[in-house]
Design an enzyme around this catalytic site. Structure first.
Site, PDB file in Angstrom:
ATOM      1  N   SER A 270      14.764  68.857  37.045  1.00  0.00           N
ATOM      2  CA  SER A 270      15.471  67.607  36.743  1.00  0.00           C
ATOM      3  C   SER A 270      16.336  67.659  35.497  1.00  0.00           C
ATOM      4  O   SER A 270      17.053  66.696  35.207  1.00  0.00           O
ATOM      5  CB  SER A 270      14.473  66.450  36.633  1.00  0.00           C
ATOM      6  OG  SER A 270      14.008  66.094  37.915  1.00  0.00           O
ATOM      7  N   LYS A 273      19.911  66.803  36.015  1.00  0.00           N
ATOM      8  CA  LYS A 273      20.461  65.448  35.895  1.00  0.00           C
ATOM      9  C   LYS A 273      21.359  65.297  34.668  1.00  0.00           C
ATOM     10  O   LYS A 273      22.218  64.409  34.634  1.00  0.00           O
ATOM     11  CB  LYS A 273      19.339  64.419  35.857  1.00  0.00           C
ATOM     12  CG  LYS A 273      18.545  64.299  37.166  1.00  0.00           C
ATOM     13  CD  LYS A 273      17.475  63.237  37.048  1.00  0.00           C
ATOM     14  CE  LYS A 273      16.730  63.016  38.353  1.00  0.00           C
ATOM     15  NZ  LYS A 273      15.824  64.115  38.707  1.00  0.00           N
ATOM     16  N   SER A 327      13.574  59.948  35.190  1.00  0.00           N
ATOM     17  CA  SER A 327      14.066  61.048  36.027  1.00  0.00           C
ATOM     18  C   SER A 327      14.071  60.651  37.495  1.00  0.00           C
ATOM     19  O   SER A 327      13.580  61.366  38.368  1.00  0.00           O
ATOM     20  CB  SER A 327      13.211  62.303  35.821  1.00  0.00           C
ATOM     21  OG  SER A 327      13.909  63.450  36.235  1.00  0.00           O
ATOM     22  N   LYS A 444      15.730  65.333  27.983  1.00  0.00           N
ATOM     23  CA  LYS A 444      15.515  65.235  29.430  1.00  0.00           C
ATOM     24  C   LYS A 444      14.452  66.246  29.837  1.00  0.00           C
ATOM     25  O   LYS A 444      14.450  67.384  29.358  1.00  0.00           O
ATOM     26  CB  LYS A 444      16.814  65.524  30.186  1.00  0.00           C
ATOM     27  CG  LYS A 444      16.704  65.367  31.686  1.00  0.00           C
ATOM     28  CD  LYS A 444      16.616  63.900  32.079  1.00  0.00           C
ATOM     29  CE  LYS A 444      16.176  63.740  33.534  1.00  0.00           C
ATOM     30  NZ  LYS A 444      14.765  64.110  33.738  1.00  0.00           N
TER      31      LYS A 444
END
Length: 592
Positions: A270, A273, A327, A444
């Site tokens: 993720s 992203k 997420s 993140k």
């Protein structure tokens, strides 16, 4: 009364401790030491307060090595009190069957946590005979064809070498691919009678009522192979026990304060992203952030929580928040579809967006990088830690709005339409958790369960911003202790230790104090055998009483652990190292 402080051992104690260290080399404590070093992080937690209920030591905040003081009472301990100081190792139950182990000089107690409930304490009878066993330690090469069932007397106790590609009768393995160790325990009262230690696994068997039992492979120690792989990787990681396969800590100018395999391609999960959001922001500018997005039955809305529904109306701003904080996979795919529809070309909107992701990173010179999803839900997505760090720095330099979104710890999302509602979402990075990241600016996570655990964070310490990326942790939760260990190296200064050889590339001995927590970092350093350095730890860095942990020693490819003690007087002492060992590791303790 023997000296139990492990500060400066007396001559008598040195003999005993040296015997234990020699037994560790023979494999008696090989697995336990690795468990302490890597699953507890070698954390020296100090003295456990008298009266502490050992059943309560089950959370990550309890993991590490505690001192149980002599003549003190600890509820749910295997003994009413101990005649001398003992060590309690608390280990994560998610990885090991044994979760608590108490090591006295001549006894060892352990217990398991089946289904989250503490089991009863057991005493490891094998190690009760440690003192006798080590006197017979070097038995040499066992002749080919020897029947292992005949090795059952005290005269045969000790450590034998089983040669590679050689047959032994009644062995658990027909032929060993490389030399292995056979430990024969003394006969009296033993529980485990024979133990064979290979590089990446261990076999043992019992002798109940004088009859040989079947060989078993010790499932707990099947993880020693990956552990040893990780130890060998420490050569290039500043001595830190970093479990993540790759990592980097880098400044704005590209200077890396720390790196491990930073240019190795891995699955970003993720963290993808970040690229999705950056690319979407090239179309969805600040002026369009509060533009409404109407969801329809044509949108793929399943697979993420909080659940979005057809008929929901949500702003682009909240789609960015959903993609960044919890997420949310659906939110990132919605961004790809909506923005992709505005990109040139005749392909499907999502395909146009994915093509733009790849052409963008190719333009940035990201060799080998590849993306097939906008959410990161694919093992085909590839990038390196350095590339991911460059992306976060790009967001920092070019898009303060997106950086701000990625730095929020929570957000209330407003949904309008037929099923109007609000819900709160939190950042997936445990900024205020354990171990905690007070330096956090934005970041993140990237997670594919049972495959990889990643994290990318911008942090600020003493007015200087850096980007930290770790990739490839498994279990996935190891990314956070790894990140904490790397950040703890900031602000460390060289510690001059008499007799230290720091000529090896990357060698250092450094110490630092961050918010009252002291960090001693050792990397590829050679110290005199059983080194003792009185007063070498400066004032302001010393523990209130004493603390100790372990370093990893690498001597001609053999991995061992070395005990280290630090006293309130600033004395540093090692037990079990050879004068040729390259030592590495990180030891922490609270400053007085």
């Amino acid at each position: 009364m023997p000296n139990t402080s492990l500060g400066i051992p007396t001559p008598a104690d040195s003999v005993k401790i040296s015997a234990i260290a020699e037994a560790m080399r023979a494999g008696f404590y090989k697995v336990d030491a690795l468990m302490q070093e890597f699953e507890s992080g070698g954390i020296a937690r100090g003295t456990l307060p008298a009266g502490t209920d050992l059943n309560t030591l089950s959370l990550p905040s309890s993991y590490g090595i505690w001192l149980l003081e002599e003549d003190k009472v600890y509820p749910n301990s295997p003994k009413t009190s101990f005649s001398q100081n003992a060590l309690l190792s608390v280990m994560p139950s998610a990885t090991f069957r044994v979760v608590q182990r108490i090591s006295e000089y001549n006894e060892e107690h352990f217990r398991t946590s089946p289904a989250g409930v503490f089991g009863n304490w057991r005493t490891n009878v094998t190690t009760e005979k440690l003192e006798q066993s080590v006197l017979l330690i070097n038995r040499g090469i066992l002749p080919a064809g020897t029947d292992l069932n005949t090795l059952n007397t005290d005269e045969q106790a000790g450590v034998w070498i089983l040669e590679a590609d050689t047959a032994y009768v009644n062995s658990p393995v027909e032929n060993f691919s490389q030399n292995a160790q056979l430990v024969v325990a003394p006969a009296a009262d033993r529980r485990t009678s024979h133990r064979i230690i290979e590089f990446n696994r261990e076999h043992f068997r019992f002798e109940p009522k004088g009859v040989w039992g079947n060989w078993r492979t010790n499932v707990t120690t099947e993880v020693t192979g990956p552990m040893l792989d990780r130890i060998s990787a420490l050569e290039n990681t500043g001595g830190l026990p970093i479990k993540s396969k790759e990592a980097i800590l880098v400044r704005a100018n590209g200077t890396a304060d720390f790196e491990k395999n930073a240019d190795t391609l891995d699955i970003p999960a993720s963290m993808t992203k970040m690229l999705t959001m950056w690319l979407a922001r090239q179309t969805i500018t600040d002026a369009r952030l509060d533009e409404a997005v109407i969801l329809t039955s044509d949108d793929a809305l399943d697979g993420s929580t909080p659940q979005l529904q057809a008929g929901d109306v949500i702003t682009f701003r909240d789609l960015f928040y959903l993609a960044a904080l919890p997420s949310h996979n659906v939110a990132s795919e919605l961004l790809a579809n909506r923005v992709g529809a505005e990109l040139p070309g005749s392909a499907a909107p999502r395909d146009r967006f994915i093509a733009a992701m790849n052409s963008t990173v190719q333009g940035w010179g990201w060799t080998g990088a590849n993306f097939v999803t906008a959410s990161g839900l694919s093992t085909a997505n590839k990038a390196t830690p350095r590339q991911m760090a460059q992306l976060l720095w790009r967001i920092h330099d070019e898009d303060t709005t997106l950086l701000g979104i990625m730095g929020e710890l929570s957000r209330t999302v407003n949904i309008t339409g037929a099923n109007a509602r609000t819900f709160s979402v939190d950042h997936s990075i445990p900024v205020n958790g354990n171990p905690g990241f007070p330096e956090f600016v934005a970041g993140k996570t990237g997670t594919l369960n049972n495959i990889v655990g990643n994290v990318a964070m911008m942090v600020e310490t003493r007015g200087v911003r850096r980007v930290l990326v770790t990739m490839g942790a498994l279990p996935v939760g190891d990314r956070y202790p790894d990140a904490r260990r790397i950040l703890n190296t900031l602000g460390l200064t060289d510690l001059p230790v008499p007799g230290a050889d720091l000529s090896y590339t990357g060698s250092h001995i450094r110490i630092g104090n961050t918010n009252g927590q002291v960090f001693l970092s050792v990397a590829a350093a050679v110290l005199p055998e059983n080194a003792s350095a009185p007063g070498v730890i400066p004032a302001g860095f010393r523990p209130s009483s004493f603390s100790y942990g372990v370093l990893t020693a690498n001597d001609s490819g053999t991995i061992r652990t070395v005990q280290v003690a630090i006293t309130s007087a600033g004395n540093l002492s090692l037990v079990g190292n050879l004068g040729t060992d390259r030592l590495r590791g990180m030891i922490t303790w609270p400053a007085a």
